[in-house]
Design a protein around this motif. Structure first.
Motif, short mmCIF file in Angstrom:
data_model
loop_
_atom_site.label_atom_id
_atom_site.label_comp_id
_atom_site.label_asym_id
_atom_site.label_seq_id
_atom_site.Cartn_x
_atom_site.Cartn_y
_atom_site.Cartn_z
N UNK A 105 0.84 -1.20 0.00
CA UNK A 105 0.00 0.00 0.00
C UNK A 105 0.87 1.25 0.00
N UNK A 106 0.28 2.35 -0.39
CA UNK A 106 0.98 3.63 -0.35
C UNK A 106 -0.03 4.76 -0.35
N UNK A 107 0.49 5.97 -0.09
CA UNK A 107 -0.35 7.16 -0.10
C UNK A 107 -0.58 7.60 -1.54
N UNK A 108 -1.65 8.35 -1.77
CA UNK A 108 -1.84 8.96 -3.08
C UNK A 108 -0.64 9.88 -3.30
N UNK A 128 4.50 5.67 4.40
CA UNK A 128 3.06 5.47 4.38
C UNK A 128 2.49 6.23 5.57
N UNK A 129 1.86 7.37 5.29
CA UNK A 129 1.36 8.22 6.38
C UNK A 129 -0.16 8.18 6.53
N UNK A 130 -0.86 7.92 5.45
CA UNK A 130 -2.33 7.88 5.50
C UNK A 130 -2.78 6.45 5.74
N UNK A 138 -6.39 -5.50 9.33
CA UNK A 138 -7.13 -4.70 8.36
C UNK A 138 -6.84 -3.22 8.60
N UNK A 139 -6.27 -2.58 7.59
CA UNK A 139 -5.98 -1.15 7.67
C UNK A 139 -6.56 -0.45 6.45
N UNK A 140 -6.89 0.80 6.63
CA UNK A 140 -7.38 1.62 5.52
C UNK A 140 -6.21 2.44 5.01
N UNK A 141 -6.00 2.41 3.68
CA UNK A 141 -4.90 3.13 3.04
C UNK A 141 -5.43 3.86 1.82
N UNK A 142 -4.60 4.74 1.25
CA UNK A 142 -4.99 5.45 0.04
C UNK A 142 -5.02 4.53 -1.18
N UNK A 143 -3.97 3.74 -1.36
CA UNK A 143 -3.82 2.89 -2.55
C UNK A 143 -3.33 1.50 -2.16
#
Length: 174
Positions: A105-108, A128-130, A138-143
């Motif tokens: 995963x990564x930020x926008x 990865x800050x967002x 389970x985590x919520x991420x940008x991408x």
């Protein structure tokens, strides 16, 4: 399962088609031209929607190895457990056994982040800050990473599928 050959010039399509010719659970299809990752995925997703009226579509690259086939079922359960979820991805582990969340995963990207990632010195050093923990595992991420994920077809339709210029533009530049 749908296997999309993105117009490979090496005869892969015929080899794959021959391999699965007697398997009615596998559709082997080919694009008319290789217009990049997003275009090839859109081709397969639209085929799945058209032929199977799929509620969920998944992308899994040919170099991905699942440690357990039940991972797909678990991702589907998570995806369908919340109407706000549009896409879920699995946690990637690289060849060396590293499973940093940054592989998955990564930020926008921001303009500064793109420049940092393109530099040879700081390549792949973005943080990865967002990220927000939703539940255990389970985590919520940008991408999410494009190598292995599931998405609701309604969500894909809502955003007009993948931007087909994503990797095609990079191919033209380099």
């Amino acid at each position: 399962m749908i296997v999309v050959d993105n117009c490979s010039p090496d005869g892969s399509f015929e080899i794959i088609k021959k391999e699965f010719k007697n398997n009615c659970n596998v559709d082997v299809i080919q694009t008319n031209s290789n217009d990049g990752y997003s275009s090839g995925n859109n081709f397969g997703i639209k085929f799945a929607i058209s032929k199977y009226d799929s509620e969920i579509v998944g992308i899994i690259n040919p170099d991905v190895i699942l440690s357990d086939k039940s991972n797909i079922d678990e991702l589907a359960k998570i995806l369908m457990s919340n109407e706000d979820y549009g896409i879920v991805g699995g946690r990637a582990v690289n060849y060396y056994g590293n499973d940093s969340l940054q592989l998955s995963a990564w930020d926008i990207p921001t303009n500064a982040g793109i420049l940092i990632n393109l530099s040879n010195i700081l390549r792949n050093r973005q943080c990865l800050t967002h990220i927000q923990k939703v539940a255990d595992n389970l985590v919520q991420v940008d991408c999410v990473a494009g190598c292995y994920f599931l998405a609701k077809t309604e969500a894909m339709k809502k955003v007009n599928f993948f931007d087909e210029g994503t990797f095609y533009i990079m191919k033209k530049i380099f």
